[in-house]
Design an enzyme around this catalytic site. Structure first.
Site, short mmCIF file in Angstrom:
data_model
loop_
_atom_site.label_atom_id
_atom_site.label_comp_id
_atom_site.label_asym_id
_atom_site.label_seq_id
_atom_site.Cartn_x
_atom_site.Cartn_y
_atom_site.Cartn_z
N GLU A 1 0.83 -1.21 0.00
CA GLU A 1 0.00 0.00 0.00
C GLU A 1 0.87 1.27 0.00
O GLU A 1 0.65 2.19 -0.78
CB GLU A 1 -0.89 -0.04 1.24
CG GLU A 1 -1.37 1.27 1.77
CD GLU A 1 -1.33 1.28 3.30
OE1 GLU A 1 -2.17 0.60 3.92
OE2 GLU A 1 -0.45 1.94 3.87
N ASP B 1 -5.70 -3.64 -1.80
CA ASP B 1 -5.60 -2.19 -1.99
C ASP B 1 -4.19 -1.82 -2.46
O ASP B 1 -4.03 -0.97 -3.33
CB ASP B 1 -6.00 -1.41 -0.73
CG ASP B 1 -5.06 -1.60 0.44
OD1 ASP B 1 -4.42 -2.67 0.53
OD2 ASP B 1 -4.97 -0.69 1.29
#
Lengths: 371, 614
Positions: free
Chosen positions: A76, A133
């Site tokens: 991320e 993500d």
């Protein structure tokens, strides 16, 4: 015969072909959702803020360091760093961060990144699982880099990642819509009694608007519609806020077992991604802003959903970038000037969120930055 | 009295028959402005015509009893209503403002204000549609608004399209259905079907077609749209919405049309359909026609896939290579094809020009897949320095276990003991096959028999000439000349070099980015002598080879102490993902090229279909 433009064209042969051609012609004008066509490149205009960020959180090798968390790195964080580098028009830094990312996190047998890396451990990769993500952020950053700078390698890497995201991480046709698994392993119905378990802050809405540029065969918009619906229905407790992790076994979202039922460090990004994708309607931002409106000067609250009250207060001022963006999106409020430059002592995560909020405001709501 | 009249003029509410999700008992507002205007002026014929129109739109509606007795506020708002009727909202607002300046106590009727507002919303919606702001349209549209513009086809189409895109397909279907129920204009009805084709799944459109009327000859009123409907049905197949084939007669008719017309879209659809149904010769024909008609670049991907499945590897390669700059999918296909070619169990000679093309694309794309394939090809032909050079690039771009393994055995062959041990120690705990090399030299067993200058099994003399020729064809270009075969240390392998402390980061970057020497105060590397020698457990990784002898790893980051039974990366994909379906559908005896085609891009046609649906 002239009432409808399509009908006048019937004489030429095929109505549908003409409708198709017209739609194709407009397809390049705007993508889904609102304003999805806005490129990221050059949208972080506070160069000093970016240089300060790099100096504090990016190593010479290109690793983005989580300074509050044992100096580890995440897929991320690498994705955020790559996005910010494109936004700051800093190709050399983009290369550095992307170079580190692929050399150290792409150890799986597919095109997804291992999610956690710890510098003093043997080996440094902690887990071969991915975080969806992180993959979405990296793939999106590659799409933006491909749009910003002429280099086919960005587009190739973006497409390869997008294909594996689409194939391995998304359940496109469930009764609940398109579900994004938080990782390739461990979150599906067959893995957990309350599964599938989702993290709604992994629905990176602005990425879904750009991935069709490299992988048009997937229905990315279905992730937008499902994500919006889930976020609207995940209103838990008196504060009506989503928990970081939600279980969907029953078809309706509930706080997932084994995770604190809190609106916490994960879920605070939900309004960021909503606003960033242009979703400025009050119904998406109201409950967040209502909760933040009660915070006074105690800092930024993490909410115990059962009680609807703060479970903890976070003092770092950079977190305020997210309420500022929400208010800017929903009400057109000016983005406070102190949030346009970095807070000297804040750690990686709030500092990153602040720069992302600033970038999102520039992309979608420039009037909030006018004064 | 005046207000009551204004009110009655505008707010007559009728119980009307509705369709779809607009429930039938629901009260709907019927705009009687025109009706009452004509009545007030005594225009009997116009009143009757308007009443017929309203009855057609709202089957439950009936003429108001006070139609001839009610008075209009003539002279009061009449000029304003004229501006309203002429859609001149700007002029209307100016007129209102002007009058308010002259008569500060005056305000327009609620009816006029409400209708101005509604018309403004209509304009906003149509404007947002040009910018594809569908979610915003879904927020603006409402049943009340639709009631006010029930016969406004352009607005209805726009709102229906927006609903379809906002995950409100049932409401979209209702709007299309209602238009078909109400409208008597054949052109408008046909356009409604075309709009629905672009917005809804084909199954929903098929339901709408059933509302269609029959002509005097008994044919469907939509029969002129046959080709468009066939397009929709083909798109549905390509998008996986239906699994059956298209009706043979419909397909033949569409093929005849496609051949006769100059249109490329129809030909592309036929090509993708044929590829989807594995009618490869037909696919090849249609893709070639599409190409001759200046097809969309993505057709080149379909053509390459078709050639590949037909076993025409060289032609497929040429198409993919030549279109790689415009079609990223073809750059990837080209790489995956030569990766498959270079890593075959039996080494195949490849002409220098073709190899050069592989090298060129690998460097263009900075492809880890391409680099490791070139690495294995060089390794198997005993060009170890070249192999190492490619494996180092592959390790920078995609450091998977097989790539690190290739780099490690190349270092062994080159007797670069120190580099080899650093590599093995870096991946301790993560890649068991690489760690195994520290204990047993597998470099001769790995990668198959060595064909090349270093070949141990000398060929019989009769074969020497042809083998030499083959070897010269297999010279793999070396990208960096970092290593050569001279100067190698003869330091033999020693298990005592394992474990040793090494830096945890993979330092390889190609090209070396500008700024890599940048100073940073963040997270300086830990001193080597402070680094752990015992690996920790990595979640999702199987046991290390030395664990058999009782050596224990430290717990994982989240406390796990036992190894995974199988690598989680290779475990079955989550049920419900496309990857899980691909695994289930893969034929067990599929040929290598079919496997490759499946793995590379099984859904190429969906991109086209997806676009067609827009």
């Amino acid at each position: 015969m002239t009432k409808y433009p399509f009908v006048t064209m019937q004489a030429l042969g095929s109505l549908f072909a003409l409708a198709f051609v017209m739609l194709i012609m407009t397809a390049n004008v705007a993508a889904e959702p609102v304003g999805g066509e806005v490129p990221l490149h050059g949208m972080l205009q506070q160069k000093d803020a970016w240089h300060a960020y790099k100096a504090r959180f990016v190593t010479a090798q290109g690793r983005v360091v989580d300074t509050a968390n044992g100096l580890v790195s995440h897929s991320e964080g690498q994705g955020y760093g790559m996005l910010l580098a494109v936004a700051a028009d800093d190709r050399a830094s983009f290369e550095r961060i992307w170079g580190w990312t692929r050399a150290n996190l792409f150890i799986r047998n597919d095109e997804l990144a291992a999610w956690r890396w710890e510098p003093d451990k043997r080996p440094a990769v902690a887990d071969v699982n991915n975080a969806s993500d992180g993959d979405l952020l990296i793939a999106w950053a590659l799409v933006e880099a491909a749009a910003a700078w002429p280099d086919p390698s960005y587009r190739v890497a973006a497409r390869r990642m997008a294909l594996d995201i689409g194939r391995k991480l998304v359940m496109f046709k469930t009764p609940m819509g398109s579900l994004l698994l938080p990782g390739a392993s461990g979150f599906a119905a067959e893995n957990r009694p309350d599964g599938p378990v989702l993290n709604l802050s992994y629905y990176v809405f602005p990425a879904f608007a750009r991935l069709p540029l490299v992988a048009p065969e997937f229905d990315w918009n279905s992730l937008v519609t499902t994500g919006l619906r889930l976020i609207e229905s995940a209103h838990f407790g008196p504060a009506k806020l989503p928990s970081d992790w939600v279980a969907l076994k029953s078809g309706q979202p509930h706080p997932a077992a084994g995770f604190p039922a809190e609106f916490s460090y994960n879920a605070i990004r939900i309004p960021l991604y909503l606003a960033w994708a242009g979703f400025d309607q009050p119904r998406y931002h109201f409950s967040f802003l209502q909760m933040w409106g009660k915070r006074g000067s105690r800092g930024f609250p993490l909410v115990d959903l059962a009680k609807g009250q703060a479970a903890a207060w976070v003092e770092e001022a950079s977190y305020e970038g997210i309420p500022a963006l929400s208010a800017c999106a929903m009400k057109g409020s000016s983005f406070p000037s102190y949030l346009r430059s970095p807070q000297a002592l804040d750690h990686y995560y709030p500092a990153t969120l602040q720069l992302l909020a600033l970038t999102a405001a520039r992309m979608r709501y420039p009037s909030c930055l006018k004064d | 009295m005046l207000e009551r009249l204004i009110s009655s003029r505008a707010r007559s509410v009728a119980l009307v028959l509705c369709f779809g999700s607009l429930s039938c008992a629901q009260a709907q507002e019927v705009d009687e402005s025109a009706l009452r205007y004509y009545a007030a002026q005594g225009q009997t014929q116009r009143v009757e015509a308007e009443a017929r129109r309203l009855s057609g739109l709202f089957p439950g509606w009936s003429m108001p009893e006070d139609i001839w007795s009610a008075r209009l506020p003539m002279g009061d708002e009449e000029s304003l209503w004229a501006l309203y009727a002429a859609d001149d909202l700007g002029g209307l607002k100016r007129a209102i403002a002007q009058r308010q300046t002259m008569e500060p106590s005056w305000r327009p009727s609620d009816d006029l204000l409400r209708k101005i507002k509604r018309k403004e919303v209509r304009e906003q919606i149509l404007s947002k549609a040009t910018k594809a702001q569908w979610f915003a349209i879904c927020d603006l549209a409402s049943e009340r608004l639709m009631g006010g513009f029930a016969d406004d086809a352009a607005l209805s189409w726009t709102i229906a399209e927006a609903y379809a895109r906002c995950d409100r397909k049932a409401e979209a279907q209702s709007i299309f259905s209602r238009l078909l129920q109400r409208s008597t204009d054949l052109n408008e009805r046909r356009v409604t079907i075309l709009k629905a084709l672009g917005a809804l799944p084909m199954a929903d459109v098929e339901q709408l077609l059933e509302i269609g009327r029959k002509t005097a000859t008994g044919a469907s009123e939509f029969s002129e749209l046959a080709n468009d409907l066939t397009r929709g049905r083909i798109a549905a197949i390509l998008q996986g919405e239906r699994e059956d084939s298209i009706d043979a007669a419909q397909l033949t008719e569409f093929e005849t049309y496609a051949e006769a017309s100059k249109e490329r879209g129809a030909v592309e659809l036929l090509a993708w359909l044929a590829l989807h149904e594995n009618r490869l010769e037909s696919a090849l024909k249609w893709f070639q026609v599409a190409r001759a008609r200046g097809a969309d670049p993505v057709s080149a991907h379909g053509l390459a896939q078709t050639l590949l499945r037909l076993g025409k590897l060289r032609e497929a390669e040429d198409v993919a290579f030549n279109s790689r700059e415009t079609v990223t999918a073809n750059m990837i296909l080209f790489i995956d094809m030569f990766e498959s070619q270079l890593t075959k169990a039996t080494l195949q000679p490849i002409e220098p020009n073709r190899l050069l093309r592989y090298v060129k694309v690998t460097l263009e794309a900075r492809s880890g897949e391409g680099a490791q394939a070139l690495g294995w090809y060089a390794y198997k032909s005993c060009q170890f320095a070249t192999a190492l050079d490619w494996f180092r690039r592959a390790s920078a771009w995609l450091p998977r276990e097989t790539t690190i393994l290739g780099q490690a055995v190349s270092l062994q062959r080159l007797k670069k003991q120190r580099d080899f041990m650093e590599l093995v120690n870096r991946y301790d705990g993560l890649f068991p096959t690489v760690v195994g090399l520290a204990f047993k030299d597998e470099s001769e067993a790995i990668g198959g028999s060595c064909v090349g200058p270093d070949n141990r099994a000398q060929p019989r003399s009769s074969e020497v000439a042809s083998l030499r020729e083959k070897i010269s064809m297999m010279q793999v270009p070396q990208p960096g000349n970092v290593y050569d075969q001279t100067g190698a240390s003869n330091h033999s392998l020693k298990a005592k070099d394992f474990p040793i402390a090494v830096a945890s980061e993979n330092p390889l970057r190609f090209p070396d980015p500008a700024g890599s020497k940048a100073k940073s105060v963040v997270a300086r590397p830990q001193d080597l002598d402070q680094r752990p020698l015992i690996a920790r457990r990595v979640s999702g990784v199987v046991a290390m080879p030395y664990e058999q002898s009782g050596l224990k790893l430290s717990p994982s980051w989240n406390g796990e102490s036992v190894p995974s039974a199988a690598s989680t990366v290779d475990s079955a994909p989550a049920q419900g993902t496309l990857a899980s379906q691909a695994v289930r559908n893969l034929p067990s005896a599929a040929s290598a090229s079919a496997m490759l085609a499946n793995s590379v891009d099984v859904i190429g046609g969906q991109a086209v279909a997806q676009r067609l649906k827009r």
